[in-house]
Design an enzyme around this catalytic site. Structure first.
Site, PDB file in Angstrom:
ATOM      1  N   ASP A  81      -2.317  15.078  15.312  1.00 14.00           N
ATOM      2  CA  ASP A  81      -1.301  16.225  15.997  1.00 14.00           C
ATOM      3  C   ASP A  81      -1.586  17.614  15.531  1.00 14.00           C
ATOM      4  O   ASP A  81      -1.997  17.739  14.145  1.00 14.00           O
ATOM      5  CB  ASP A  81       0.327  15.732  15.785  1.00 14.00           C
ATOM      6  CG  ASP A  81       0.636  14.442  16.001  1.00 14.00           C
ATOM      7  OD1 ASP A  81       0.566  14.422  17.505  1.00 14.00           O
ATOM      8  OD2 ASP A  81       1.437  13.461  15.767  1.00 14.00           O
TER       9      ASP A  81
ATOM     10  N   PHE B 289      12.132  14.224  10.734  1.00 16.41           N
ATOM     11  CA  PHE B 289      10.879  13.217  10.278  1.00 16.41           C
ATOM     12  C   PHE B 289      10.832  12.199  11.618  1.00 16.41           C
ATOM     13  O   PHE B 289       9.657  12.380  12.968  1.00 16.41           O
ATOM     14  CB  PHE B 289      10.343  12.016   9.755  1.00 16.41           C
ATOM     15  CG  PHE B 289       9.650  13.285   8.682  1.00 16.41           C
ATOM     16  CD1 PHE B 289      10.802  14.282   8.503  1.00 16.41           C
ATOM     17  CD2 PHE B 289       8.525  11.770   7.965  1.00 16.41           C
ATOM     18  CE1 PHE B 289       8.881  14.931   6.856  1.00 16.41           C
ATOM     19  CE2 PHE B 289       8.003  12.925   6.769  1.00 16.41           C
ATOM     20  CZ  PHE B 289       8.266  13.846   6.385  1.00 16.41           C
TER      21      PHE B 289
ATOM     22  N   SER C 254       1.079  -1.454  -0.411  1.00 23.25           N
ATOM     23  CA  SER C 254       0.219   0.375  -0.221  1.00 23.25           C
ATOM     24  C   SER C 254       0.936   1.337   0.208  1.00 23.25           C
ATOM     25  O   SER C 254       2.170   1.194   0.044  1.00 23.25           O
ATOM     26  CB  SER C 254      -0.971   0.154   1.302  1.00 23.25           C
ATOM     27  OG  SER C 254      -0.233  -0.501   2.261  1.00 23.25           O
TER      28      SER C 254
ATOM     29  N   HIS D 215       2.978  -1.097   3.848  1.00 17.56           N
ATOM     30  CA  HIS D 215       2.402   0.439   4.130  1.00 17.56           C
ATOM     31  C   HIS D 215       4.069   1.442   3.528  1.00 17.56           C
ATOM     32  O   HIS D 215       4.536   1.163   4.507  1.00 17.56           O
ATOM     33  CB  HIS D 215       1.685   0.733   5.267  1.00 17.56           C
ATOM     34  CG  HIS D 215       1.386   1.490   4.490  1.00 17.56           C
ATOM     35  ND1 HIS D 215      -0.106   1.921   3.910  1.00 17.56           N
ATOM     36  CD2 HIS D 215       1.125   3.372   5.634  1.00 17.56           C
ATOM     37  CE1 HIS D 215      -0.728   3.128   3.828  1.00 17.56           C
ATOM     38  NE2 HIS D 215       0.246   3.677   4.953  1.00 17.56           N
TER      39      HIS D 215
ATOM     40  N   GLU E  23       0.700   5.628   0.969  1.00 21.82           N
ATOM     41  CA  GLU E  23       0.396   6.486   1.118  1.00 21.82           C
ATOM     42  C   GLU E  23       0.474   7.623   0.648  1.00 21.82           C
ATOM     43  O   GLU E  23       1.647   8.469   0.795  1.00 21.82           O
ATOM     44  CB  GLU E  23       0.284   6.777   3.145  1.00 21.82           C
ATOM     45  CG  GLU E  23       0.391   8.294   3.815  1.00 21.82           C
ATOM     46  CD  GLU E  23       0.384   7.822   5.244  1.00 21.82           C
ATOM     47  OE1 GLU E  23       0.828   6.834   5.923  1.00 21.82           O
ATOM     48  OE2 GLU E  23       0.773   8.543   5.592  1.00 21.82           O
TER      49      GLU E  23
ATOM     50  N   GLN F   7       4.073   3.325  12.768  1.00 22.46           N
ATOM     51  CA  GLN F   7       4.822   4.533  12.875  1.00 22.46           C
ATOM     52  C   GLN F   7       5.728   3.816  11.561  1.00 22.46           C
ATOM     53  O   GLN F   7       6.595   3.230  12.506  1.00 22.46           O
ATOM     54  CB  GLN F   7       5.295   5.233  14.323  1.00 22.46           C
ATOM     55  CG  GLN F   7       5.952   6.980  13.697  1.00 22.46           C
ATOM     56  CD  GLN F   7       5.149   7.474  13.043  1.00 22.46           C
ATOM     57  OE1 GLN F   7       4.946   7.557  11.623  1.00 22.46           O
ATOM     58  NE2 GLN F   7       4.405   8.147  13.669  1.00 22.46           N
TER      59      GLN F   7
END
Ligand code: FAD
Length: 291
Positions: free
Chosen positions: A108, A217, A14, A267, A16, A177
C-alpha cells in the site's frame, strides 16, 4: 531451508519485524531479534516499506539477520511502485545473500503519497509478482490472506478467489492479516479449503499495545474489534500499560485457542517490541508447554 519444508516437519512460531528509518537503527532491531531468539522461532520476517523510505534498510536488516542468527529469514517484498527490472534486481540480491524465502505482496502507498499504485512495466497485484518469482527463482513463497476480506475487495468471495489465484501462481503458504476473533479465522480456513486452497494457512497475531494503536490498525486493515475486546479497549483508553497487560492476556487466550485447533503455526506481528510476545510465549510455556 524453505518455509514450506519447515512446515512439513513441524508447527512454526515466527516473528515479524520492520526496518528502521535510519541505517543506525539496524543495530537496535537486531537486538530485538536477538532478544527473542530464546523462543527458538522457526523463522523471522522483515517487512518492506512499500512507501519507499525504509526499503533499502529492509534488505540490509534481512541480510544481516540471516548472517548473524541461526534462524531462517523471510524477506517481505511489495510490487507497488516498482518496475519488473527493479524487482529482479532486488530478487537477485536476496538470492545472492542466501535468502530462501519471500512473502510476495502488492503493498500500500502511504495515504500522504500521490504516486500511482502501479507503474509502467510493473505488476498490479501480488498474484502477478508471485507468478514472476515462481517462474524465475527458487524461493519459498508466501502470500497474504485476509480472514475478514481485504478492505478494497469487491466482496469476500472475490478476495478469497484471488487468494486462490496466488496459490495457483506459486504461493507455498499463506499468512493472515491480524484478526481478534478466532472464529473469523476458522471460517476463513473452512472456506479456503472448500474452494481448493490446500497450502498451510498461518494465523497472524498482533497483541494489543494500546487502545489507540489497535483502533488505528484495525481501521486501516478493516479488521473487526469483537465486543469483549472493545469493552477492554474502552476501559484502558488512557492507560497504555493496562492496555498492554490486557493485550497479553487476550493474545495468550487467542493463541492458545488457535494452537489447540491444530494451526500450522503462529506468526507474531512483533512491531519491534519484544515484551508482549515474550510474555505470551512465557504464559503458554508455563501453562500448557506449547513449544
Ligand atoms: C502477512 C502480511 C504481511 C504484509 N507485509 C507487508 C509489507 O511488508 N509491506 C507492506 O507495504 N505491506 C504489507 N502487508 C500489507 C499488504 O501489502 C496490504 O494488505 C495490501 O493492501 C494488499 O496486499 P496483497 O499482497 O494482499 O495484494 P493483492 O493480493 O494484490 O490484493 C489487493 C486487492 O486487490 C484484489 N485483487 C487481488 N488480485 C486481483 C486480481 N488479479 N484482479 C483484481 N483484483 C485483485 C484483492 O481482492 C484485494 O482487494 C502485509 C500484509 C500481510 C497480511
Amino acid at each position: 531451508m524453505k518455509i514450506q519444508d519447515i512446515l512439513a516437519e513441524t508447527r512454526t512460531i515466527s516473528f515479524e519485524f520492520f526496518p528502521p528509518r535510519e541505517s543506525t537503527g539496524i543495530h537496535t532491531v537486531l537486538e530485538k531479534i536477538e532478544s527473542l531468539q530464546v523462543y527458538s522461532p522457526n523463522f523471522i520476517s522483515v517487512t518492506y516499506g512499500a512507501g519507499g523510505s525504509t526499503r533499502k534498510f529492509s534488505e540490509e536488516l534481512t541480510t544481516k539477520a540471516k548472517a548473524h542468527y541461526d534462524v531462517e529469514v523471510m524477506a517481505h517484498l511489495t510490487c507497488v511502485g516498482h518496475t519488473v527490472k527493479e524487482l529482479d534486481e532486488i530478487l537477485e540480491r536476496l538470492e545472492s545473500s542466501a535468502i530462501e524465502n519471500i512473502i510476495a505482496l502488492r503493498g500500500d502507498l502511504p495515504t500522504n503519497q500521490t504516486k500511482k499504485l502501479t507503474v509502467e512495466n510493473g505488476f498490479v497485484h501480488a498474484s502477478d509478482l508471485i507468478n514472476h518469482i515462481n517462474k524465475g527463482y527458487s524461493f519459498g513463497l508466501g502470500a497474504a490472506c485476509y480472514p475478514e476480506g481485504h478492505p478494497e475487495a469487491v466482496s469476500f468471495d472475490h478476495d478469497i478467489n484471488y487468494t486462490k489465484l496466488k496459490v495457483e501462481n506459486g504461493a507455498d503458504f499463506l499468512i493472515t492479516q491480524l484478526f481478534y476473533d478466532n472464529d473469523d479465522f476458522f471460517r476463513f480456513v473452512d472456506k479456503a479449503r472448500a474452494i481448493g486452497i490446500q497450502v498451510p494457512i498461518i494465523p497472524g497475531v498482533l497483541p494489543v499495545l494500546s487502545s489507540n494503536q489497535i483502533r488505528k490498525f484495525t481501521r486501516l486493515c478493516g479488521a473487526r474489534i469483537p465486543s469483549d475486546l472493545e469493552m477492554q479497549l474502552v476501559k484502558y483508553e488512557n492507560d497504555d500499560e493496562g492496555a498492554r497487560a490486557m493485550g497479553v492476556e487476550y493474545a495468550t487466550c487467542q493463541v492458545q485457542g488457535l494452537w489447540d485447533s491444530g494451526v500450522s503455526g503462529i506468526h507474531f506481528y512483533v512491531l519491534n517490541r519484544s515484551y508482549s510476545v515474550s510474555k505470551i510465549l512465557d504464559n503458554l510455556r508455563l501453562e500448557r508447554s506449547l513449544l
